[in-house]
Design a protein around this motif. Structure first.
Motif, PDB file in Angstrom:
ATOM      1  N   SER A   1       4.474 -27.492   0.136  1.00 50.79           N
ATOM      2  CA  SER A   1       4.808 -26.850   1.406  1.00 50.79           C
ATOM      3  C   SER A   1       6.160 -26.163   1.288  1.00 50.79           C
ATOM      4  CB  SER A   1       4.856 -27.890   2.528  1.00 50.79           C
ATOM      5  OG  SER A   1       3.613 -28.547   2.666  1.00 50.79           O
ATOM      6  N   ASP A   2       6.233 -24.903   1.729  1.00 50.55           N
ATOM      7  CA  ASP A   2       7.479 -24.164   1.593  1.00 50.55           C
ATOM      8  C   ASP A   2       7.321 -22.802   2.270  1.00 50.55           C
ATOM      9  OD1 ASP A   2      10.037 -23.494   0.880  1.00 50.55           O
ATOM     10  OD2 ASP A   2       9.708 -23.517  -1.293  1.00 50.55           O
ATOM     11  N   ASN A   3       8.451 -22.094   2.412  1.00 52.54           N
ATOM     12  CA  ASN A   3       8.426 -20.690   2.792  1.00 52.54           C
ATOM     13  C   ASN A   3       8.265 -19.870   1.523  1.00 52.54           C
ATOM     14  OD1 ASN A   3       8.828 -20.414   5.703  1.00 52.54           O
ATOM     15  ND2 ASN A   3      10.810 -21.410   5.354  1.00 52.54           N
ATOM     16  N   TYR A   4       7.300 -18.953   1.528  1.00 53.82           N
ATOM     17  CA  TYR A   4       7.067 -18.094   0.372  1.00 53.82           C
ATOM     18  C   TYR A   4       7.249 -16.634   0.787  1.00 53.82           C
ATOM     19  CZ  TYR A   4       5.285 -22.269  -1.873  1.00 53.82           C
ATOM     20  OH  TYR A   4       5.183 -23.536  -2.412  1.00 53.82           O
ATOM     21  N   THR A   5       7.966 -15.895  -0.057  1.00 55.76           N
ATOM     22  CA  THR A   5       8.309 -14.508   0.261  1.00 55.76           C
ATOM     23  C   THR A   5       7.749 -13.567  -0.786  1.00 55.76           C
ATOM     24  OG1 THR A   5      10.374 -15.231   1.304  1.00 55.76           O
ATOM     25  CG2 THR A   5      10.206 -12.902   0.720  1.00 55.76           C
ATOM     26  N   CYS A   6       7.075 -12.523  -0.324  1.00 59.12           N
ATOM     27  CA  CYS A   6       6.617 -11.463  -1.217  1.00 59.12           C
ATOM     28  C   CYS A   6       7.666 -10.363  -1.204  1.00 59.12           C
ATOM     29  CB  CYS A   6       5.269 -10.919  -0.768  1.00 59.12           C
ATOM     30  SG  CYS A   6       4.677  -9.561  -1.815  1.00 59.12           S
TER      31      CYS A   6
ATOM     32  N   GLU B   1       0.816  -1.213   0.000  1.00 56.01           N
ATOM     33  CA  GLU B   1       0.000   0.000   0.000  1.00 56.01           C
ATOM     34  C   GLU B   1       0.852   1.267   0.000  1.00 56.01           C
ATOM     35  OE1 GLU B   1      -2.602  -0.175   3.345  1.00 56.01           O
ATOM     36  OE2 GLU B   1      -4.065  -1.430   2.328  1.00 56.01           O
ATOM     37  N   GLY B   2       0.408   2.249  -0.769  1.00 54.73           N
ATOM     38  CA  GLY B   2       0.978   3.597  -0.718  1.00 54.73           C
ATOM     39  C   GLY B   2       2.425   3.700  -1.134  1.00 54.73           C
ATOM     40  N   ALA B   3       2.807   3.025  -2.229  1.00 54.43           N
ATOM     41  CA  ALA B   3       4.199   3.043  -2.688  1.00 54.43           C
ATOM     42  C   ALA B   3       4.356   3.958  -3.900  1.00 54.43           C
ATOM     43  CB  ALA B   3       4.661   1.633  -3.046  1.00 54.43           C
ATOM     44  N   SER B   4       5.421   4.751  -3.916  1.00 53.68           N
ATOM     45  CA  SER B   4       5.722   5.635  -5.047  1.00 53.68           C
ATOM     46  C   SER B   4       7.245   5.788  -5.163  1.00 53.68           C
ATOM     47  CB  SER B   4       5.082   7.005  -4.844  1.00 53.68           C
ATOM     48  OG  SER B   4       5.401   7.877  -5.904  1.00 53.68           O
ATOM     49  N   PRO B   5       7.803   5.450  -6.341  1.00 54.18           N
ATOM     50  CA  PRO B   5       7.127   5.047  -7.573  1.00 54.18           C
ATOM     51  C   PRO B   5       6.485   3.663  -7.456  1.00 54.18           C
ATOM     52  CG  PRO B   5       9.486   4.761  -7.787  1.00 54.18           C
ATOM     53  CD  PRO B   5       9.279   5.482  -6.492  1.00 54.18           C
ATOM     54  N   GLU B   6       5.689   3.304  -8.478  1.00 55.58           N
ATOM     55  CA  GLU B   6       5.001   2.015  -8.464  1.00 55.58           C
ATOM     56  C   GLU B   6       6.006   0.875  -8.306  1.00 55.58           C
ATOM     57  OE1 GLU B   6       2.415  -0.804 -11.500  1.00 55.58           O
ATOM     58  OE2 GLU B   6       2.376   1.383 -11.778  1.00 55.58           O
ATOM     59  N   PRO B   7       5.799  -0.005  -7.335  1.00 56.56           N
ATOM     60  CA  PRO B   7       6.762  -1.080  -7.105  1.00 56.56           C
ATOM     61  C   PRO B   7       6.533  -2.279  -8.018  1.00 56.56           C
ATOM     62  CG  PRO B   7       5.020  -1.202  -5.476  1.00 56.56           C
ATOM     63  CD  PRO B   7       4.712   0.003  -6.344  1.00 56.56           C
ATOM     64  N   VAL B   8       7.579  -3.063  -8.207  1.00 59.14           N
ATOM     65  CA  VAL B   8       7.458  -4.370  -8.843  1.00 59.14           C
ATOM     66  C   VAL B   8       7.297  -5.386  -7.712  1.00 59.14           C
ATOM     67  CG1 VAL B   8       8.616  -6.134 -10.219  1.00 59.14           C
ATOM     68  CG2 VAL B   8       8.866  -3.711 -10.818  1.00 59.14           C
ATOM     69  N   VAL B   9       6.175  -6.124  -7.728  1.00 60.89           N
ATOM     70  CA  VAL B   9       5.867  -7.073  -6.662  1.00 60.89           C
ATOM     71  C   VAL B   9       5.987  -8.483  -7.207  1.00 60.89           C
ATOM     72  CG1 VAL B   9       4.172  -7.798  -4.947  1.00 60.89           C
ATOM     73  CG2 VAL B   9       4.357  -5.378  -5.571  1.00 60.89           C
ATOM     74  N   GLU B  10       6.702  -9.344  -6.478  1.00 59.81           N
ATOM     75  CA  GLU B  10       6.948 -10.723  -6.917  1.00 59.81           C
ATOM     76  C   GLU B  10       6.769 -11.671  -5.737  1.00 59.81           C
ATOM     77  OE1 GLU B  10      10.546  -9.829 -10.112  1.00 59.81           O
ATOM     78  OE2 GLU B  10      11.003 -10.094  -7.969  1.00 59.81           O
ATOM     79  N   TRP B  11       6.435 -12.913  -6.073  1.00 64.07           N
ATOM     80  CA  TRP B  11       6.458 -14.006  -5.096  1.00 64.07           C
ATOM     81  C   TRP B  11       7.674 -14.878  -5.381  1.00 64.07           C
ATOM     82  CZ3 TRP B  11       4.041 -14.817  -0.681  1.00 64.07           C
ATOM     83  CH2 TRP B  11       2.797 -14.212  -0.442  1.00 64.07           C
ATOM     84  N   ARG B  12       8.368 -15.292  -4.320  1.00 67.35           N
ATOM     85  CA  ARG B  12       9.523 -16.178  -4.467  1.00 67.35           C
ATOM     86  C   ARG B  12       9.382 -17.363  -3.519  1.00 67.35           C
ATOM     87  NH1 ARG B  12      14.590 -11.824  -4.760  1.00 67.35           N
ATOM     88  NH2 ARG B  12      13.703 -10.555  -6.450  1.00 67.35           N
ATOM     89  N   ASP B  13       9.910 -18.520  -3.962  1.00 66.99           N
ATOM     90  CA  ASP B  13       9.863 -19.700  -3.098  1.00 66.99           C
ATOM     91  C   ASP B  13      11.039 -19.698  -2.136  1.00 66.99           C
ATOM     92  OD1 ASP B  13      12.090 -20.474  -4.552  1.00 66.99           O
ATOM     93  OD2 ASP B  13      11.039 -21.983  -5.740  1.00 66.99           O
ATOM     94  N   GLY B  14      11.160 -20.773  -1.351  1.00 67.79           N
ATOM     95  CA  GLY B  14      12.204 -20.827  -0.331  1.00 67.79           C
ATOM     96  C   GLY B  14      13.606 -20.798  -0.888  1.00 67.79           C
TER      97      GLY B  14
END
Length: 294
Positions: A224-229, A178-191
């Motif tokens: 099953s794993d650790n997932y990181t945003c 929320e509320g990020a400027s400039p627009e961020p690149v958001v990704e999901w990554r595995d463990g």
């Protein structure tokens, strides 16, 4: 003119080089015409080298300054005493190599470098005749990291991550920034740090913060794993993450039972106990009634 890249793991190697490669191009000839250029990544240690020969400088004086509009004291040494605090921006981060003074080594190390450390530095022996000076041009390369403590306007806050839906075979994860400027690149990554294919992010303008964005990114996972945003804003060198662990029931160890199975068994046991208790109570009431008729 030399360009060197130094990381904290290279400190000992660079120190040895400073002791043996005592050339005019590397350390200057005292005229102030030669410059050593040094490139270091942010948060690494930077070794600023200064030596004019193998003779001992334990009883000499040398002075390190950062050359700006107003010169800043970085490190001062004189006859065995020194001040490694310098100005407030260098306080506790600048050190010399005391055991190398006998070899003529007046080099210093700036630890945990910051972008503001970039600039021109001089190492002076003002009492020598003629006076001697070494010039270092230091460049700090910024890296992607969490910069929320720097209070940069628009820096993405820590992402909010949650499990939207799940069953034994898969889970639907959601990451919200929320509320990020400039627009961020958001990704999901595995463990293992691999970027995972995800749905197209939902991007909207933030109503409370002008020219800022809200981003929602969802992903289905099947193990099953650790997932990181990960939220990344390269323009301001800002990257921030949040992690969530997913345990899928179908991947429980051999011999283990799923939550649903455990709940079923517990329900059966509770029901059986209730049934037994009911039978016992009924029998007691029957005996009491028969005793009364006698």
């Amino acid at each position: 003119m030399f360009i060197r890249r130094v990381s904290s793991t290279d400190m000992e190697l660079v120190l040895l080089i400073s002791l043996f490669l005592l050339t005019a191009n590397t350390f200057g000839d005292g005229t102030g015409s030669d410059v050593t250029r040094l490139i270091v990544k942010e948060d690494d240690d930077a070794i600023l080298m200064c030596s004019f020969g193998p003779e001992s400088i334990i009883d000499k004086m040398f002075d390190w300054k950062k050359q700006e509009n107003k010169k800043k004291e970085v490190f001062f040494y004189q006859n065995g005493t020194h001040n490694n605090n310098g100005t407030s921006e260098f306080k506790g981060r600048v050190f010399h190599f005391e055991d190398q003074l006998v070899f003529g080594n007046a080099s210093i190390v700036i630890t945990k470098t910051q972008p503001g450390d970039s600039g021109n530095y001089t190492c002076d022996f003002p009492r020598d005749s003629p006076s001697r000076r070494a010039h270092i041009e230091l460049t700090i390369q910024k890296i992607l990291k969490d910069r929320t403590s720097e209070k940069i306007p628009g820096a993405s806050p820590k992402p909010y991550v949650t499990i939207i839906n799940e069953n034994n075979d898969w889970a639907l994860l959601e990451c919200e920034v929320e509320g990020a400027s400039p627009e961020p690149v958001v990704e999901w990554r595995d463990g293992a740090g691999n970027i995972l294919p995800a749905e197209e992010p939902k991007v909207t303008k933030n109503k409370e913060k002008e020219n800022s964005f809200n981003v929602i990114l969802q992903i289905y996972v099947t193990k099953s794993d650790n997932y990181t945003c990960v939220s990344t804003q390269k323009k301001i060198d800002h990257q921030i993450t949040n992690k969530i662990y997913v345990q899928l029931n179908r991947e429980l160890p051999s011999g283990g039972m799923s939550t649903a199975a455990v709940a079923t068994i517990v329900g059966l046991i509770v029901g059986l106990i209730g049934l037994v208790c009911g039978i016992v109570v009924a029998r007691r009431r029957g005996k009491n009634n028969s005793g009364g008729r006698r």
